[in-house]
Enzyme design. Structure first.
Site, short mmCIF file in Angstrom:
data_model
loop_
_atom_site.label_atom_id
_atom_site.label_comp_id
_atom_site.label_asym_id
_atom_site.label_seq_id
_atom_site.Cartn_x
_atom_site.Cartn_y
_atom_site.Cartn_z
CE1 TYR A 216 5.35 -3.85 12.41
CE2 TYR A 216 3.72 -2.53 13.60
CZ TYR A 216 4.62 -2.67 12.55
OH TYR A 216 4.78 -1.66 11.66
CE1 TYR B 128 -5.40 9.65 1.45
CE2 TYR B 128 -4.08 11.58 0.89
CZ TYR B 128 -4.91 10.53 0.51
OH TYR B 128 -5.24 10.36 -0.81
CE LYS C 261 8.65 -2.27 11.12
NZ LYS C 261 9.48 -1.90 9.95
CE LYS D 57 -22.96 -6.61 8.34
NZ LYS D 57 -22.24 -7.70 7.65
N GLY E 96 -1.03 9.92 1.44
CA GLY E 96 -0.48 10.99 0.60
C GLY E 96 0.45 11.90 1.36
CE1 TYR F 33 4.35 2.90 -11.03
CE2 TYR F 33 3.68 2.32 -8.80
CZ TYR F 33 3.69 3.22 -9.86
OH TYR F 33 3.04 4.42 -9.75
CG PHE G 146 -1.61 1.24 1.56
CD1 PHE G 146 -2.40 1.89 0.63
CD2 PHE G 146 -1.47 1.79 2.82
CE1 PHE G 146 -3.04 3.08 0.95
CE2 PHE G 146 -2.10 2.97 3.15
CZ PHE G 146 -2.88 3.62 2.22
#
Length: 331
Positions: free
Chosen positions: A142, A209, A146, A194, A211, A49, A24
């Site tokens: 996780y 976001y 990290k 729901k 972007g 790509y 993503f």
């Protein structure tokens, strides 16, 4: 003059290597950077790509070695991050040993520019507005893996810091078009009628976001800051769950329900689904850890990142933009 031309030619030939770019965030980042100066390395094919993608595993050093030979800057996105990964050793194999492989080969190829995406999960739950200087207390594998990867990077940098540019970004939950994470699930549950609020809804959530975060990464690639830096990243302002769900309900022109589910009952439901998941060997969208994460405060101090970066997209507009894309909703 000859040396000058050779340097200019080399800067054109050398590429930005995105490791884990088929996913993503990686796909949006390649959109931003452009295919002419980017190469992608991922265990999965890239839908968009294919021509610039090398299929390989971060745990395979020979595959990584071939990929890194023409790379000038590495953006390391690859990670095991989903809840309930089995076996849990995969978190440490990919996130820690995979990072070490990348660092070892960067040294061999004399690559000194690294941007690494870590996570705010290293801080743990219910921390009060943690900054980059907050002592980490990760609560899951996780976050723990990290943090160990960050330690690997710090050690790699300290051994030979000369001319290195290293940036560790700790993003919060990232959402946007074509993502199927927590924010999408929340939007979809509200769309289908729901969703039920757990608790008071006053717990705040930092989100980002896609972007905005890829623009932030792009700026770091261009500026190539000297030394090693760590940045939390989330978009501003921080919304509580009641405010966040109100934006979504308004976008769908739905009336927001008044009934809320007490945390105790929600936790029992999550416990039931955890048992069912083990019996059926199937992952369900409801679990104790997800309910615990839902009702927790997850707000992070991102002032440091916003002093060097102007947020490009408004948060509420980004939520509506995502809803329009995903559900063809004119909101």
């Amino acid at each position: 003059k000859i040396n000058k031309y050779l340097i200019n030619f080399w800067s054109i030939v050398r590429k930005i290597g995105v490791i884990g770019g088929s996913g993503f965030i990686g796909s949006f980042l390649i959109d931003k950077l452009g295919v002419n100066k980017t190469l992608n390395f991922d265990k999965n094919p890239s839908v968009k790509y294919e021509k610039i993608t090398t299929i390989g595993n971060i745990l395979n050093k020979s595959e990584l070695d071939s990929f890194l030979k023409d790379i000038d800057c590495v953006v390391l996105l690859a990670a095991e991050h989903k809840d309930n990964i089995d076996p849990v050793s995969l978190y440490y194999d990919v996130n820690v040993e995979g990072t070490k492989n990348v660092l070892d080969l960067m040294s061999e190829h004399n690559i000194n520019h690294l941007i690494f995406t870590s996570t705010v999960a290293i801080y743990g739950l219910d921390k009060k507005y943690p900054s980059e200087n907050t002592i980490p207390e990760p609560f899951n594998h996780y976050g723990k893996s990290k943090l160990m990867a960050e330690d690997q990077i710090n050690n790699w940098y300290s051994k030979n810091p000369r001319n290195k540019s290293v940036t560790i970004i700790r993003p919060t939950v990232v959402f946007g078009e074509n993502n199927r994470g927590n924010v999408y699930n929340l939007i979809n549950q509200i769309r289908k009628g729901k969703f039920m609020m757990i608790g008071s809804g006053k717990n705040k959530k930092s989100i980002a976001y896609v972007g905005n975060i890829v623009s932030f990464i792009d700026n770091l690639i261009s500026s190539k800051p000297k030394g090693i830096s760590v940045y939390n990243y989330c978009d501003l302002p921080n919304l509580n769950m009641s405010q966040l769900t109100s934006v979504i309900y308004d976008s769908f022109e739905k009336k927001k329900p008044l009934i809320k589910l007490p945390y105790f009952f929600a936790y029992l439901i999550g416990f039931f689904f955890d048992i069912l998941s083990k019996i059926l060997k199937t992952e369900f969208p409801i679990s104790r850890i997800r309910i615990k994460k839902f009702i927790s405060n997850s707000v992070y101090d991102s002032k440091k990142s916003h002093t060097i970066f102007n947020q490009k997209y408004n948060l509420e507009e980004s939520i509506r933009k995502t809803i329009i894309f995903e559900f063809n909703k004119n909101c």
